[in-house]
Design a protein around this motif. Structure first.
Motif: not given
Length: 459
Positions: A327-332, A360-376
């Motif tokens: 679950r994404f906790d910080r990013c909506v 867009g599209v993201c890797r299934e393996s990206v971290s869902r916790k904290g703030w994320v950086t939306l770059t390739p």
């Protein structure tokens, strides 16, 4: 202006085009034009001055200055003849009364003798000594040269800008052509006919615009030529005998005062949005359509999903949900329930008139916790809307100029080709294409910074 007698013709042939005096140590350039050695050397001084003929602009070699001894001899002959004729040239003779022309009639703009002045034709007119009139008008003529030279300089500068604009335009057309070809090639045979149609439209736009740009150059060139002719006429008039200088002098000044450089018509170098999805092309994309739903296990606690899991809205109040790793906790944000590890897939998202969103599209393996950086680099291939501006989240971000706001966005994932393309379904335009190398499973990505409706189109 053509000379009226052989002596004046000889004087013109022995006058340097730069200093407007008799040649001193005359030299001949490769193009055949003659100049004083000192004058042509001074013209080529300075780091930004090209070695070219001041008359014909032909590029020449500075070391190929050939002394013109014959021209020097002709200059001496012209000087002697001029001295002999000086008295006759300085003082004209009235054709009617055979008296010396000593006065100038301001109203009739003509040189007159004393008898003419006393005659009925000129008695009531304002008459001044001819030398005084000549000096007054010579000052006015010389004063007119400055603005004319400035106008000529501006015309030449505008010509240079128009030439640069043509080159820039051709570069933009080349880049746009490559983008269109690449985008269509990935859709293979289904899109070949549509590709040719759009390239034809781009070519028509290119032809139309490149036709208008040279028209600006032609108009500027014509204005520059007229300015140069008027400057030359005034420069020659300033060197003429008094009587001839005063002839039609007011007309010359009037023409110079009325000269106004007409700037070229503005020609936009922004390409029109020619890359449109036609109904046939959209039908081709829909052949790869997938039914995307939202994954509630990944949804931020501030997001509320519809019962069919195809719509999502943001609430200010956080829901009491278990804090699972997915679950994404910080990013909506929320992911699509479907994962893709190959082939081609297309879906559409309804964004309505919302002012903020990420898609867009993201890797299934990206971290869902904290703030994320939306770059390739961090596993996200995303386009967003913020403060009325659309951007592709590359590094650095790429602005996406749109003529029409999309109420619906299409996303096309070509896994093997490593491409994620975004389309404005509202007007059928292509927004942006990411190109990368994919590995592992990819999933649709949504971030309704404000309320967002997700409307999937089934295959």
């Amino acid at each position: 202006m053509a000379a009226e007698n052989p002596l004046e013709s000889l004087q013109e042939e022995t006058t340097c085009p730069v200093c407007l005096e008799y040649f001193t140590d005359p030299v001949t350039l490769e193009c055949g034009h003659n100049f004083c050695r000192a004058c042509i050397t001074q013209c080529w001084e300075g780091p930004d001055t090209a070695a070219s003929c001041p008359q014909c602009r032909e590029t020449v070699q500075p070391g190929n200055l050939r002394p013109n001894r014959q021209q020097a001899n002709v200059v001496e002959i012209a000087k002697r003849l001029s001295l002999q004729a000086a008295k006759g040239e300085e003082d004209g003779v009235c054709g009617e009364h055979q008296e010396t022309l000593k006065l100038f009639c301001e109203e009739d703009q003509t040189s007159v003798c004393v008898v003419c002045h006393l005659s009925r034709a000129h008695r009531a007119h304002r008459v001044v000594p001819i030398e005084e009139a000549a000096q007054e008008y010579k000052v006015k003529l010389q004063g007119a040269l400055g603005p004319l030279r400035k106008e000529l300089e501006e015309a030449l500068a505008l010509m240079s800008k128009e030439e640069e604009k043509t080159t820039e335009w051709q570069g933009n057309v080349k880049n746009k052509r490559e983008m269109i070809s690449g985008e269509f090639n990935k859709l293979h045979t289904l899109l070949r006919e549509e590709e040719q149609l759009l390239l034809q439209r781009l070519e028509e736009e290119e032809r139309e615009t490149l036709q208008r740009l040279p028209e600006n150059l032609i108009k500027l060139s014509q204005q520059s030529s007229s300015l140069q002719q008027l400057i030359t006429e005034i420069e020659e008039k300033c060197q003429q005998p008094i009587v001839k200088l005063l002839k039609d002098v007011k007309s010359t000044l009037s023409r110079s005062a009325n000269v106004k450089l007409q700037e070229p018509e503005a020609v936009s170098t922004d390409l029109k949005n020619v890359y449109k999805i036609s109904p046939d092309m959209r039908e081709a994309l829909e052949r790869f359509g997938v039914a995307v739903t939202l994954d509630p296990a990944t949804a931020n606690p501030n997001l509320v999903l519809s019962e069919d899991q195809k719509r999502v809205r943001r609430e200010d109040r956080c829901q009491d949900l278990p804090d699972k790793p997915e679950r994404f906790d910080r990013c909506v944000s929320v992911m699509g329930a479907e994962g893709f590890a190959g082939r081609r897939h297309y879906w559409e998202v309804g964004v309505g008139d919302k002012m903020k969103w990420d898609l867009g599209v993201c890797r299934e393996s990206v971290s869902r916790k904290g703030w994320v950086t939306l770059t390739p680099e961090d596993g996200y291939w995303v386009v967003w809307l913020r403060d009325g501006e659309y951007k592709a989240l590359t590094s650095p971000r790429t602005p996406l100029p749109l003529s029409i706001r999309p109420s619906q966005v299409g996303i096309f994932l070509d896994y093997e080709a490593g491409k994620v393309s975004f389309y404005n379904v509202t007007d059928g335009s292509h927004l942006f294409t990411f190109t990368d190398t994919f590995s592992g499973t990819l999933r649709p990505y949504f971030s309704p910074v404000s309320m967002l409706g997700v409307q999937m189109r089934l295959p």
